[in-house]
Write an enzyme that holds these catalytic residues in place. Structure first.
Site, PDB file in Angstrom:
ATOM      1  N   ASP A  18       0.855  -1.189   0.000  1.00 44.84           N
ATOM      2  CA  ASP A  18       0.000   0.000   0.000  1.00 44.84           C
ATOM      3  C   ASP A  18       0.888   1.235   0.000  1.00 44.84           C
ATOM      4  OD1 ASP A  18      -1.747   2.076   0.475  1.00 44.84           O
ATOM      5  OD2 ASP A  18      -2.744   1.113   2.175  1.00 44.84           O
ATOM      6  N   ASP A  42       2.804   1.961 -11.303  1.00 47.72           N
ATOM      7  CA  ASP A  42       1.659   1.441 -12.061  1.00 47.72           C
ATOM      8  C   ASP A  42       0.494   1.332 -11.081  1.00 47.72           C
ATOM      9  OD1 ASP A  42       0.055   0.320 -13.984  1.00 47.72           O
ATOM     10  OD2 ASP A  42       0.953  -1.668 -13.841  1.00 47.72           O
ATOM     11  N   LYS A  82       1.985   5.747 -14.362  1.00 48.52           N
ATOM     12  CA  LYS A  82       0.735   5.561 -15.089  1.00 48.52           C
ATOM     13  C   LYS A  82      -0.213   6.647 -14.597  1.00 48.52           C
ATOM     14  CE  LYS A  82      -2.157   2.246 -13.997  1.00 48.52           C
ATOM     15  NZ  LYS A  82      -2.753   0.906 -13.899  1.00 48.52           N
TER      16      LYS A  82
END
Length: 132
Positions: A18, A42, A82
């Site tokens: 996390d 990502d 991303k």
């Protein structure tokens, strides 16, 4: 940007967890015992189906990853984020652009047309700390 050939990666590691966990920085640094040459983010939130909420959550995750990157990436290192294209993607791009020698926001040719995923390619981290 020039096309680069495929080369064998001699050293690569992946850490899953996390990104918002306060202990993540310590986990990364203890795993590698040094700053890293590249960071690939990502990240995706648990998608709710509400595009505005999902986009904002994904960009927020990238800002959190960028804070970790500041402490873990070597000077002149590279990063890839991303990014869900939307209201806050240009703002995030402008934010990271100031921290690298060269940046580019792109959608890969292999990406599906309806996909909202963009990639922010960042080369040459301008680390203000420069302690390696």
């Amino acid at each position: 940007w020039k096309e680069m050939g495929t080369e064998q990666l001699t050293s690569r590691e992946r850490i899953r967890g996390d990104i918002e966990d306060p202990d993540m920085l310590e986990q990364i640094m203890s795993f590698f015992n040094r700053k890293v040459d590249a960071v690939i983010c990502d990240l995706s939130p648990n998608v709710s189906g509400n595009w505005s909420v999902d986009h904002a959550a994904q960009i927020s995750l990238n800002y959190t990853a960028e804070k970790l990157m500041e402490k873990t990436l070597v000077n002149k290192g590279n990063a890839l984020f991303k990014v869900f294209d939307g209201e806050f993607s240009a703002e995030f791009y402008e934010f990271v652009k100031k921290k690298f020698i060269k940046t580019k926001l792109t959608k890969p040719k292999a990406s599906r047309k309806p996909s909202s995923e963009l990639y922010c390619i960042c080369m040459g981290f301008l680390n203000s700390e420069k302690s390696e």
